[in-house]
Write a protein that holds these residues in place. Structure first.
Motif, PDB file in Angstrom:
ATOM      1  N   PRO A   1       0.782  -1.250   0.000  1.00 27.56           N
ATOM      2  CA  PRO A   1       0.000   0.000   0.000  1.00 27.56           C
ATOM      3  C   PRO A   1       0.808   1.292   0.000  1.00 27.56           C
ATOM      4  O   PRO A   1       0.406   2.249  -0.671  1.00 27.56           O
ATOM      5  N   PRO A   2       1.956   1.396   0.702  1.00 30.66           N
ATOM      6  CA  PRO A   2       2.720   2.646   0.608  1.00 30.66           C
ATOM      7  C   PRO A   2       3.135   2.988  -0.816  1.00 30.66           C
ATOM      8  O   PRO A   2       3.138   4.158  -1.210  1.00 30.66           O
ATOM      9  N   GLY A   3       3.468   1.963  -1.611  1.00 34.26           N
ATOM     10  CA  GLY A   3       3.803   2.208  -3.008  1.00 34.26           C
ATOM     11  C   GLY A   3       2.617   2.725  -3.787  1.00 34.26           C
ATOM     12  O   GLY A   3       2.765   3.542  -4.717  1.00 34.26           O
ATOM     13  N   ALA A   4       1.425   2.258  -3.406  1.00 35.12           N
ATOM     14  CA  ALA A   4       0.213   2.744  -4.076  1.00 35.12           C
ATOM     15  C   ALA A   4       0.011   4.232  -3.808  1.00 35.12           C
ATOM     16  O   ALA A   4      -0.432   4.973  -4.695  1.00 35.12           O
ATOM     17  N   PHE A   5       0.336   4.696  -2.595  1.00 32.98           N
ATOM     18  CA  PHE A   5       0.217   6.118  -2.282  1.00 32.98           C
ATOM     19  C   PHE A   5       1.164   6.950  -3.145  1.00 32.98           C
ATOM     20  O   PHE A   5       0.781   7.997  -3.675  1.00 32.98           O
ATOM     21  N   PHE A   6       2.393   6.482  -3.301  1.00 30.93           N
ATOM     22  CA  PHE A   6       3.353   7.194  -4.149  1.00 30.93           C
ATOM     23  C   PHE A   6       2.858   7.248  -5.594  1.00 30.93           C
ATOM     24  O   PHE A   6       2.895   8.305  -6.248  1.00 30.93           O
ATOM     25  N   ALA A   7       2.396   6.107  -6.116  1.00 27.19           N
ATOM     26  CA  ALA A   7       1.934   6.043  -7.502  1.00 27.19           C
ATOM     27  C   ALA A   7       0.701   6.931  -7.701  1.00 27.19           C
ATOM     28  O   ALA A   7       0.583   7.632  -8.714  1.00 27.19           O
ATOM     29  N   MET A   8      -0.201   6.920  -6.727  1.00 29.97           N
ATOM     30  CA  MET A   8      -1.403   7.746  -6.821  1.00 29.97           C
ATOM     31  C   MET A   8      -1.036   9.224  -6.814  1.00 29.97           C
ATOM     32  O   MET A   8      -1.608  10.033  -7.561  1.00 29.97           O
ATOM     33  N   GLY A   9      -0.086   9.585  -5.979  1.00 33.46           N
ATOM     34  CA  GLY A   9       0.372  10.976  -5.949  1.00 33.46           C
ATOM     35  C   GLY A   9       0.945  11.411  -7.285  1.00 33.46           C
ATOM     36  O   GLY A   9       0.708  12.535  -7.743  1.00 33.46           O
ATOM     37  N   LEU A  10       1.697  10.521  -7.935  1.00 33.03           N
ATOM     38  CA  LEU A  10       2.262  10.842  -9.242  1.00 33.03           C
ATOM     39  C   LEU A  10       1.165  11.037 -10.289  1.00 33.03           C
ATOM     40  O   LEU A  10       1.242  11.946 -11.127  1.00 33.03           O
ATOM     41  N   LEU A  11       0.129  10.193 -10.241  1.00 34.41           N
ATOM     42  CA  LEU A  11      -0.977  10.334 -11.192  1.00 34.41           C
ATOM     43  C   LEU A  11      -1.724  11.648 -10.989  1.00 34.41           C
ATOM     44  O   LEU A  11      -2.070  12.331 -11.959  1.00 34.41           O
ATOM     45  N   ILE A  12      -1.971  12.002  -9.743  1.00 29.08           N
ATOM     46  CA  ILE A  12      -2.665  13.267  -9.461  1.00 29.08           C
ATOM     47  C   ILE A  12      -1.810  14.451  -9.903  1.00 29.08           C
ATOM     48  O   ILE A  12      -2.314  15.418 -10.495  1.00 29.08           O
ATOM     49  N   ALA A  13      -0.503  14.392  -9.645  1.00 26.00           N
ATOM     50  CA  ALA A  13       0.396  15.464 -10.076  1.00 26.00           C
ATOM     51  C   ALA A  13       0.423  15.585 -11.594  1.00 26.00           C
ATOM     52  O   ALA A  13       0.431  16.697 -12.140  1.00 26.00           O
ATOM     53  N   LEU A  14       0.423  14.446 -12.294  1.00 28.55           N
ATOM     54  CA  LEU A  14       0.413  14.459 -13.763  1.00 28.55           C
ATOM     55  C   LEU A  14      -0.866  15.097 -14.292  1.00 28.55           C
ATOM     56  O   LEU A  14      -0.821  15.916 -15.217  1.00 28.55           O
ATOM     57  N   LYS A  15      -2.010  14.740 -13.692  1.00 28.26           N
ATOM     58  CA  LYS A  15      -3.280  15.332 -14.133  1.00 28.26           C
ATOM     59  C   LYS A  15      -3.297  16.840 -13.892  1.00 28.26           C
ATOM     60  O   LYS A  15      -3.727  17.611 -14.750  1.00 28.26           O
ATOM     61  N   ASN A  16      -2.828  17.267 -12.735  1.00 27.11           N
ATOM     62  CA  ASN A  16      -2.789  18.702 -12.441  1.00 27.11           C
ATOM     63  C   ASN A  16      -1.874  19.443 -13.403  1.00 27.11           C
ATOM     64  O   ASN A  16      -2.172  20.570 -13.814  1.00 27.11           O
ATOM     65  N   THR A  17      -0.753  18.827 -13.768  1.00 28.69           N
ATOM     66  CA  THR A  17       0.165  19.446 -14.734  1.00 28.69           C
ATOM     67  C   THR A  17      -0.495  19.618 -16.091  1.00 28.69           C
ATOM     68  O   THR A  17      -0.391  20.672 -16.726  1.00 28.69           O
ATOM     69  N   VAL A  18      -1.196  18.571 -16.531  1.00 30.37           N
ATOM     70  CA  VAL A  18      -1.899  18.646 -17.822  1.00 30.37           C
ATOM     71  C   VAL A  18      -2.982  19.710 -17.782  1.00 30.37           C
ATOM     72  O   VAL A  18      -3.142  20.498 -18.730  1.00 30.37           O
ATOM     73  N   ASP A  19      -3.748  19.756 -16.688  1.00 24.00           N
ATOM     74  CA  ASP A  19      -4.812  20.761 -16.557  1.00 24.00           C
ATOM     75  C   ASP A  19      -4.239  22.177 -16.589  1.00 24.00           C
ATOM     76  O   ASP A  19      -4.794  23.070 -17.242  1.00 24.00           O
ATOM     77  N   ASN A  20      -3.142  22.393 -15.879  1.00 21.83           N
ATOM     78  CA  ASN A  20      -2.517  23.727 -15.868  1.00 21.83           C
ATOM     79  C   ASN A  20      -2.013  24.109 -17.252  1.00 21.83           C
ATOM     80  O   ASN A  20      -2.132  25.273 -17.669  1.00 21.83           O
ATOM     81  N   LYS A  21      -1.450  23.156 -17.973  1.00 27.35           N
ATOM     82  CA  LYS A  21      -0.961  23.419 -19.321  1.00 27.35           C
ATOM     83  C   LYS A  21      -2.113  23.783 -20.251  1.00 27.35           C
ATOM     84  O   LYS A  21      -2.009  24.719 -21.064  1.00 27.35           O
ATOM     85  N   LEU A  22      -3.231  23.071 -20.121  1.00 28.91           N
ATOM     86  CA  LEU A  22      -4.404  23.373 -20.949  1.00 28.91           C
ATOM     87  C   LEU A  22      -4.952  24.769 -20.634  1.00 28.91           C
ATOM     88  O   LEU A  22      -5.345  25.508 -21.542  1.00 28.91           O
TER      89      LEU A  22
END
Length: 231
Positions: free
Chosen positions: A189-210
């Protein structure tokens, strides 16, 4: 068509249950160690969400507002029981792998949230479309998370696919690279938290770029209008 497009965008991206609303994180983080587990839980959640939205939309005008939440929970619990029994009968290996997280679908806030926020206020067809898109959005997050963790953890994809699809699916297993020992951080589960954080950060980056691109386009259009007016 415009409503269908808006519901699709909301469910798959703008209001994604996993990445934006951050609902259903307990099963999302706990069972996505492999793509097979993620797909099994995603399909089960989608079926329950679709059935509950349709049922809530049908009975919305016949249930008193004071008891609507218990009625919604009863509908969801009945659907989860049906899904649990079906998985127990036809995909027993996956049923054992997912364990307690199948009945916990009853408490998934994404399902009760859509029933209360959308299905209880809309007709059957829009409610069904909303359920499908929200369910697909949730399942896509599960699949991406499961793929990331499975690749990093054991270097494979679709390991144990036969648990969900039958013996023929053993050939779907892909070994991307050989590992002598599994990367436990990715699989726990700790690895899942890291991976989830990366996905959320990626989505926020894409949204900001748009948003930046849209602001630049609006600025260009405004300057063009001012120039045209002066001429």
């Amino acid at each position: 068509m415009s409503q269908f497009k808006e519901l699709s965008i909301q469910g798959l991206w703008k209001n994604n249950p996993g990445l934006v609303q951050l609902l259903g994180l307990c099963p999302l983080l706990a069972v996505t160690a492999t793509v097979t587990n993620a797909l099994g839980l995603g399909v089960a959640t989608l079926m329950v969400l679709l059935g509950s939205n349709i049922a809530v939309s049908v009975v919305r005008n016949h249930v008193a507002s004071e008891i609507r939440i218990p009625v919604f929970v009863l509908i969801i619990a009945s659907l989860v029981t049906m899904v649990q029994l079906l998985m127990n009968a036809y995909t027993f290996g996956l049923y054992q792998s997912l364990g307690i997280f199948i009945p916990l679908i009853v408490t998934n806030c994404a399902i009760i949230g859509r029933a209360e926020a959308f299905a209880s206020k809309n007709a059957v067809l829009p409610s069904a479309i909303d359920a499908i898109m929200m369910g697909l959005g949730f399942m896509l997050v599960l699949l991406v998370l499961g793929a990331m963790r499975e690749i990093l953890g054991q270097g494979t994809l679709f390991d144990g696919a036969d648990l969900l699809l039958g013996d023929w699916a053993k050939g779907l297993r892909i070994e991307l690279f050989h590992v002598d020992s599994h990367f436990l951080l990715a699989m726990l589960p700790p690895g899942a938290f890291f991976a989830m954080g990366l996905l959320i950060a990626l989505k926020n980056t894409v949204d900001n770029k748009l948003k930046q691109n849209q602001a630049i386009e609006k600025g260009s259009i405004a300057r063009a209008r001012v120039t045209g007016t002066v001429q």
